[in-house]
Scaffold this motif. Structure first.
Motif, PDB file in Angstrom:
ATOM      1  N   THR A   2      -0.976  -1.034  12.619  1.00  0.00           N
ATOM      2  CA  THR A   2       0.159  -1.597  11.885  1.00  0.00           C
ATOM      3  C   THR A   2      -0.297  -2.850  11.143  1.00  0.00           C
ATOM      4  O   THR A   2      -1.065  -3.646  11.685  1.00  0.00           O
ATOM      5  N   GLU A  42      -1.072   2.242   9.196  1.00  0.00           N
ATOM      6  CA  GLU A  42      -0.152   3.319   9.601  1.00  0.00           C
ATOM      7  C   GLU A  42       1.261   2.978   9.166  1.00  0.00           C
ATOM      8  O   GLU A  42       2.045   3.831   8.772  1.00  0.00           O
ATOM      9  N   LYS A  43       1.591   1.725   9.310  1.00  0.00           N
ATOM     10  CA  LYS A  43       2.952   1.261   9.071  1.00  0.00           C
ATOM     11  C   LYS A  43       2.850  -0.183   8.590  1.00  0.00           C
ATOM     12  O   LYS A  43       1.918  -0.888   8.964  1.00  0.00           O
ATOM     13  N   LYS A  70       3.852   4.986   2.834  1.00  0.00           N
ATOM     14  CA  LYS A  70       3.860   4.226   4.089  1.00  0.00           C
ATOM     15  C   LYS A  70       5.249   3.707   4.422  1.00  0.00           C
ATOM     16  O   LYS A  70       5.970   3.240   3.535  1.00  0.00           O
ATOM     17  N   GLU A  71       5.584   3.779   5.708  1.00  0.00           N
ATOM     18  CA  GLU A  71       6.865   3.196   6.154  1.00  0.00           C
ATOM     19  C   GLU A  71       6.781   1.677   6.084  1.00  0.00           C
ATOM     20  O   GLU A  71       5.821   1.085   6.595  1.00  0.00           O
TER      21      GLU A  71
END
Ligand SMILES: Cc1cc2nc3c(=O)[nH]c(=O)nc-3n(C[C@H](O)[C@H](O)[C@H](O)COP(=O)(O)O)c2cc1C
Ligand code: SF4
Ligand code: SF4
Length: 247
Positions: A2, A42-43, A70-71
């Motif tokens: 993250t 990832e995030k 991407k979130e």
């Protein structure tokens, strides 16, 4: 991994970024140092102050280049008035096709203090209540309770006008006789707006109004116009030297 991307001049956003890291792990990265598009993450969390009902320039400049798949979760913090900054953030995010899941806001101590001095007890009480609010936001994120504002801000024109005038703030700074030429201001300025020229500290015309130099000069030697206020603010829950660093 993250990515916790943050911008901060007086530490409030760094305090929040550290709380995010304590809860979700991940790397904390200072946005002016970050030249990627988030593909390796990832995030993404974005932790940012609100400036003039909108976004600081480094955050504004980051959005168009971020990876659209991407979130992204956004935590904005402010000193007194959100003024639709959450809506404006969302409006820009949609414009750039970003995958923003949630936007949250938390009140922190005011650092736009060129004209006012907040009472000490007030700053302390804001810090206490913000701790609770930050934990509540993190609980919501953990449970997947995402919140999004409506995607239209009524203050976009005001924001853009103010943003276009931020360079003038630097022009109104000067350095008084307490300056010891330590060059800290030169080194921390996120827009390379301060230089030592002919033995003097000078301000150029690229100021983005973060007020980092003003608040963090160890001598309180940077003054705004002819104001003699000695009030300066740095978030007491972080080390001043950590602001602008990656973790
Ligand atoms: C140029 C500038 C504009 C600001 N505009 C607003 C604003 O519109 N509304 C608000 O509530 N706070 C505003 N603030 C206060 C900051 O958002 C607030 O103090 C924030 O917590 C500072 O975060 P930091 O310590 O991470 O830099 C402004 C601060 C600056 C320097
Ligand atoms: S941080 Fe303060 S003391 Fe150091 S060079 Fe800048 S104005 Fe002078
Ligand atoms: S000159 Fe000061 S207020 Fe302006 S961008 Fe640099 S550090 Fe921030």
């Amino acid at each position: 991994m993250t990515g916790i991307l943050y911008f901060s001049s007086t530490g409030n956003s760094l305090q929040i970024a550290k709380s995010v890291q304590a809860r979700f792990d991940g790397n904390i990265v200072y946005i002016p140092n970050y030249d990627s598009d988030g593909s390796e993450l990832e995030k993404i969390f974005i932790v940012t102050p609100i400036y003039s009902y909108g976004l600081p320039t480094p955050v504004f400049d980051l959005l168009p280049r971020l990876n659209k798949d991407k979130e992204i979760i956004v935590i904005q913090n402010y000193g007194g008035m959100i003024g639709g900054a959450d809506s404006l953030f969302y409006e820009y995010a949609l414009q750039f096709g970003l995958n923003v899941k949630g936007i949250y806001t938390v009140k922190m101590p005011e650092n736009y203090t060129l004209f006012l001095v907040p009472p000490k007890f007030y700053t302390k009480s804001i810090l206490r209540s913000s701790d609770k609010r930050i934990e509540k936001i993190l609980d919501m994120i953990e449970k997947g309770e995402y919140i999004l504002p409506k995607a239209k801000s009524k203050k976009k024109a005001t924001y853009l006008k103010n943003k276009s005038n931020w360079h003038l703030i630097g022009k109104r700074f000067s350095v008084n006789g307490s300056c010891v030429k330590c060059l800290k201001c030169v080194n921390i300025c996120p827009s390379a707006n301060i230089a030592l020229e002919n033995g003097e500290i000078v301000f150029k015309d690229k100021c983005i109004a973060c007020l980092g130099c003003y608040h963090r000069c160890p001598q309180k030697a940077i003054v705004y116009l002819d104001k003699k206020s000695k009030y300066r603010y740095v978030n007491p829950n972080v080390k001043e030297s950590e602001i602008g660093k990656d973790f």
